[in-house]
Design a protein around this motif. Structure first.
Motif, PDB file in Angstrom:
ATOM      1  N   ALA A  91       0.829  -1.219   0.000  1.00 27.48           N
ATOM      2  CA  ALA A  91       0.000   0.000   0.000  1.00 27.48           C
ATOM      3  C   ALA A  91       0.855   1.257   0.000  1.00 27.48           C
ATOM      4  N   VAL A  92       1.891   1.260  -0.830  1.00 30.83           N
ATOM      5  CA  VAL A  92       2.799   2.411  -0.867  1.00 30.83           C
ATOM      6  C   VAL A  92       2.879   2.953  -2.286  1.00 30.83           C
ATOM      7  N   ASP A  93       2.728   4.276  -2.410  1.00 25.88           N
ATOM      8  CA  ASP A  93       2.895   4.952  -3.697  1.00 25.88           C
ATOM      9  C   ASP A  93       4.331   5.464  -3.758  1.00 25.88           C
ATOM     10  N   LEU A  94       5.162   4.777  -4.530  1.00 26.53           N
ATOM     11  CA  LEU A  94       6.591   5.126  -4.582  1.00 26.53           C
ATOM     12  C   LEU A  94       6.838   6.498  -5.198  1.00 26.53           C
ATOM     13  N   ASN A  95       5.848   7.022  -5.947  1.00 26.32           N
ATOM     14  CA  ASN A  95       6.017   8.331  -6.567  1.00 26.32           C
ATOM     15  C   ASN A  95       5.490   9.466  -5.694  1.00 26.32           C
ATOM     16  N   SER A  96       4.952   9.110  -4.533  1.00 22.69           N
ATOM     17  CA  SER A  96       4.425  10.137  -3.641  1.00 22.69           C
ATOM     18  C   SER A  96       5.551  10.869  -2.932  1.00 22.69           C
ATOM     19  N   PRO A  97       5.468  12.203  -2.843  1.00 20.42           N
ATOM     20  CA  PRO A  97       6.497  12.956  -2.103  1.00 20.42           C
ATOM     21  C   PRO A  97       6.597  12.506  -0.649  1.00 20.42           C
ATOM     22  N   GLU A  98       5.469  12.070  -0.081  1.00 20.81           N
ATOM     23  CA  GLU A  98       5.475  11.627   1.311  1.00 20.81           C
ATOM     24  C   GLU A  98       6.304  10.364   1.507  1.00 20.81           C
ATOM     25  N   PHE A  99       6.434   9.571   0.438  1.00 20.02           N
ATOM     26  CA  PHE A  99       7.171   8.316   0.587  1.00 20.02           C
ATOM     27  C   PHE A  99       8.632   8.579   0.948  1.00 20.02           C
ATOM     28  N   ALA A 100       9.241   9.567   0.308  1.00 18.78           N
ATOM     29  CA  ALA A 100      10.638   9.895   0.611  1.00 18.78           C
ATOM     30  C   ALA A 100      10.790  10.302   2.073  1.00 18.78           C
ATOM     31  N   ASP A 101       9.824  11.089   2.593  1.00 19.17           N
ATOM     32  CA  ASP A 101       9.881  11.500   4.001  1.00 19.17           C
ATOM     33  C   ASP A 101       9.738  10.296   4.919  1.00 19.17           C
ATOM     34  N   ARG A 102       8.891   9.353   4.533  1.00 14.99           N
ATOM     35  CA  ARG A 102       8.645   8.198   5.384  1.00 14.99           C
ATOM     36  C   ARG A 102       9.853   7.263   5.452  1.00 14.99           C
ATOM     37  N   THR A 103      10.720   7.333   4.459  1.00 11.33           N
ATOM     38  CA  THR A 103      11.909   6.472   4.496  1.00 11.33           C
ATOM     39  C   THR A 103      12.975   7.016   5.438  1.00 11.33           C
ATOM     40  N   MET A 104      12.740   8.221   5.991  1.00 15.57           N
ATOM     41  CA  MET A 104      13.713   8.809   6.918  1.00 15.57           C
ATOM     42  C   MET A 104      13.482   8.285   8.337  1.00 15.57           C
ATOM     43  N   ALA A 105      13.244   6.987   8.442  1.00 18.32           N
ATOM     44  CA  ALA A 105      12.944   6.392   9.745  1.00 18.32           C
ATOM     45  C   ALA A 105      14.203   6.042  10.530  1.00 18.32           C
ATOM     46  N   SER A 106      15.353   6.320   9.933  1.00 14.29           N
ATOM     47  CA  SER A 106      16.607   5.953  10.609  1.00 14.29           C
ATOM     48  C   SER A 106      17.197   7.115  11.398  1.00 14.29           C
ATOM     49  N   GLY A 107      16.397   8.177  11.621  1.00 17.62           N
ATOM     50  CA  GLY A 107      16.900   9.298  12.420  1.00 17.62           C
ATOM     51  C   GLY A 107      17.228   8.858  13.839  1.00 17.62           C
ATOM     52  N   TRP A 108      18.172   9.544  14.447  1.00 18.87           N
ATOM     53  CA  TRP A 108      18.621   9.142  15.783  1.00 18.87           C
ATOM     54  C   TRP A 108      18.920  10.374  16.618  1.00 18.87           C
ATOM     55  N   HIS A 109      18.576  10.312  17.901  1.00 20.20           N
ATOM     56  CA  HIS A 109      18.880  11.414  18.816  1.00 20.20           C
ATOM     57  C   HIS A 109      19.852  10.926  19.887  1.00 20.20           C
TER      58      HIS A 109
END
Length: 246
Positions: A91-109
């Motif tokens: 259920a993912v639209d690879l051409n959606s601008p939101e998809f690129a943001d959602r792949t940033m799940a590797s952020g770390w604090h």
């Protein structure tokens, strides 16, 4: 002058006067000691209040920073979970601008670190100045937790970074606007995003972030408890509900 008077009374064998002089000396010494002790007590009391004021400012800032970390790490974890589930369901639209943001799940604090004021108190042996065993216990626990969190965070980040190559590759390709991607790039993105490795790595990343989140939440609870012991309001709930994210 007092010594001359005592000498005179001794020569005259006026023992009553000698006794009075002796009592005057003793009282004078006693008063001097009491005044010195009072001044020292006042000085220590003023220093204790100054230290508490510094701790309050430090932990107000600490509480705010850690609350922001908790919010952001929660968002990263949710991103990883949500994207993994959507990839699994197709259920993912690879051409959606939101998809690129959602792949940033590797952020770390990184952890906020310990308290410089507490380190100073420990090094100088002045923890007793605070006059509160409960406050001292919380400060020492906070410092210990901060050190252990720093070590744990470095280990978790190293493991998460090593096991997230497939997710990073997808993130890089997804960041290219669809209109600028060649057919080969689009085909590669589709292939990589549908690979089981991406799902597995997102699930693993979520698990690492969950562990790190527990550490941040523990730190926030301790900071809140310390502020309450210092007579300051704990704003953790409000801070978690609002503020900057990511």
């Amino acid at each position: 002058m007092l010594l001359r008077r005592i000498t005179k009374h001794v020569k005259e064998q006026n023992w009553f006067a000698v006794g009075i002089d002796f009592v005057i000396v003793v009282i004078g010494v006693f008063i001097g000691i009491q005044v010195a002790n009072w001044n020292e007590s006042r000085s220590e009391g003023a220093r204790a209040e100054s230290i508490k004021a510094r701790l309050a400012l430090e932990f107000i800032d600490m509480e705010s920073n850690v609350a922001r970390h908790v919010r952001n790490v929660t968002d990263y974890r949710d991103l990883a979970n949500g994207l993994a589930e959507d990839l699994l369901a197709g259920a993912v639209d690879l051409n959606s601008p939101e998809f690129a943001d959602r792949t940033m799940a590797s952020g770390w604090h990184a952890p906020s670190g310990g308290s410089n004021t507490v380190v100073e108190l420990i090094n100088q042996g002045d923890m007793d100045l605070l006059g509160s065993p409960d406050l001292v216990e919380l400060l020492l626990e906070f410092q210990s937790t901060s050190v252990r969190h720093f070590t744990a965070s470095a280990t978790l980040f190293g493991e998460a970074d090593q096991s997230s190559k497939a997710v990073r590759d997808v993130s890089i390709l997804a960041a290219i606007p669809p209109e600028r991607r060649s057919e080969e790039f689009t085909a590669s993105l589709v292939e990589r995003a549908s690979a089981p490795d991406v799902y597995v790595q997102l699930v693993n990343m979520s698990a690492y972030l969950e562990i790190d989140l527990d550490w941040h939440e523990s730190t926030l609870d301790l900071a809140c408890g310390i502020l309450q012991e210092l007579g300051e309001p704990c704003k953790a709930s409000g801070l978690l509900a609002s503020g900057d994210r990511l």
